[in-house]
Design an enzyme around this catalytic site. Sequence first.
Site, PDB file in Angstrom:
ATOM      1  N   THR A 123       0.826  -1.214   0.000  1.00 55.13           N
ATOM      2  CA  THR A 123       0.000   0.000   0.000  1.00 55.13           C
ATOM      3  C   THR A 123       0.857   1.259   0.000  1.00 55.13           C
ATOM      4  O   THR A 123       0.517   2.254  -0.657  1.00 55.13           O
ATOM      5  CB  THR A 123      -0.934   0.003   1.229  1.00 55.13           C
ATOM      6  OG1 THR A 123      -1.698  -1.210   1.239  1.00 55.13           O
ATOM      7  CG2 THR A 123      -1.879   1.194   1.201  1.00 55.13           C
ATOM      8  N   GLU A 124       1.948   1.210   0.726  1.00 56.46           N
ATOM      9  CA  GLU A 124       2.813   2.390   0.842  1.00 56.46           C
ATOM     10  C   GLU A 124       3.637   2.651  -0.417  1.00 56.46           C
ATOM     11  O   GLU A 124       3.772   3.802  -0.844  1.00 56.46           O
ATOM     12  CB  GLU A 124       3.770   2.224   2.032  1.00 56.46           C
ATOM     13  CG  GLU A 124       3.107   2.196   3.403  1.00 56.46           C
ATOM     14  CD  GLU A 124       2.666   3.575   3.871  1.00 56.46           C
ATOM     15  OE1 GLU A 124       2.892   4.562   3.144  1.00 56.46           O
ATOM     16  OE2 GLU A 124       2.075   3.663   4.961  1.00 56.46           O
ATOM     17  N   SER A 125       4.219   1.574  -0.993  1.00 54.04           N
ATOM     18  CA  SER A 125       5.210   1.810  -2.055  1.00 54.04           C
ATOM     19  C   SER A 125       5.170   0.816  -3.205  1.00 54.04           C
ATOM     20  O   SER A 125       5.970   0.933  -4.129  1.00 54.04           O
ATOM     21  CB  SER A 125       6.613   1.753  -1.442  1.00 54.04           C
ATOM     22  OG  SER A 125       6.886   0.428  -0.978  1.00 54.04           O
ATOM     23  N   TYR A 210      -6.489   4.431   3.073  1.00 54.32           N
ATOM     24  CA  TYR A 210      -5.352   3.613   3.503  1.00 54.32           C
ATOM     25  C   TYR A 210      -5.839   2.410   4.329  1.00 54.32           C
ATOM     26  O   TYR A 210      -5.462   1.264   4.072  1.00 54.32           O
ATOM     27  CB  TYR A 210      -4.408   4.490   4.330  1.00 54.32           C
ATOM     28  CG  TYR A 210      -3.157   3.803   4.837  1.00 54.32           C
ATOM     29  CD1 TYR A 210      -2.119   3.474   3.967  1.00 54.32           C
ATOM     30  CD2 TYR A 210      -2.991   3.520   6.191  1.00 54.32           C
ATOM     31  CE1 TYR A 210      -0.964   2.874   4.436  1.00 54.32           C
ATOM     32  CE2 TYR A 210      -1.838   2.920   6.665  1.00 54.32           C
ATOM     33  CZ  TYR A 210      -0.823   2.598   5.782  1.00 54.32           C
ATOM     34  OH  TYR A 210       0.323   1.997   6.252  1.00 54.32           O
TER      35      TYR A 210
END
Length: 221
Positions: A123-125, A210
Site C-alpha cells: 500500500t505504501e510503495s 489507507y
Amino acid sequence: MIENIVTTFITNKKMQFEQKMSNPLQFVSNAKKQMFQRELETAIQVEKVVQPAVKQTMRANETESVKEYERRFSIAPDTWKLGSKYNIQSINPEYENMYIDIIKEMSQKYGVPVKLIQKMIETESHFRPNTVSHAGARGLMQLMPVNIREHGVTDPHDPRQNIEAGVKEISGYLKQYKGDLILSLAAYNAGPGNVRKYGGVPPFRETENYIKKILNVDVRA
C-alpha cells in the site's frame, strides 16, 4: 631325532611369537607398561573434558539451525492476534517473495504478522525501495523524516533499515492502542497527534482509503 628336536624348537618359538603378537603388553617391561598406562589415562581424561564441550557445541549449532529454519519457514508470531481479529487483505502474488527474509525476521522480532507487513509495504510503495512521496516519505514503508531520525535510520532506501523502522513504528502504535489495528494504521498514516486530536481515525480521505486498502474496512462516519 635331531630333525624332531629342531621341529619342536621352531614350533615352540612360533607359538611364543604368536602369543606375543596376540597380547604384546604382557611382554614389555614394567616401565613400558606404566608409560602406556599413563598415556591411556591421559587420553581418557582428555576425552572426559573434550567430549562434553564438543556435544555442547553440537547442541548450540543444532539450536541455531532450528532458529534459522523457523525464521525462514515457520509462521511468524502475532502478538496481538491481528490475523483473527481483522481481515488483512492479501497482496498481489508477484510481491509474495519480495524481501520475505527481512519481513519474517522483523515479524519475529516485533510480533507483527507477515501478512500485515506485506500489505502495508504494498500500500505504501508497491515494494519499490526508492519511492519518495510528495510529503517527503521515503522507501518501502514510507518513513517520514521524523521517523527516520527517531529510529536512527542512516539510509531510508535500504530495505532492511526501512522495513525494521516501519515495523517497529506500527508495533509501537499497537502497544499504545492496545492492539487496535485501525487506530494504529491511522496513526501510522496520519500521525498520532491527529488520532488524538480527532479522538479516533482522522477524517482524512487518504487515511480512510489507507485503512480500506489494508483491512477492507470503511471507517467513514
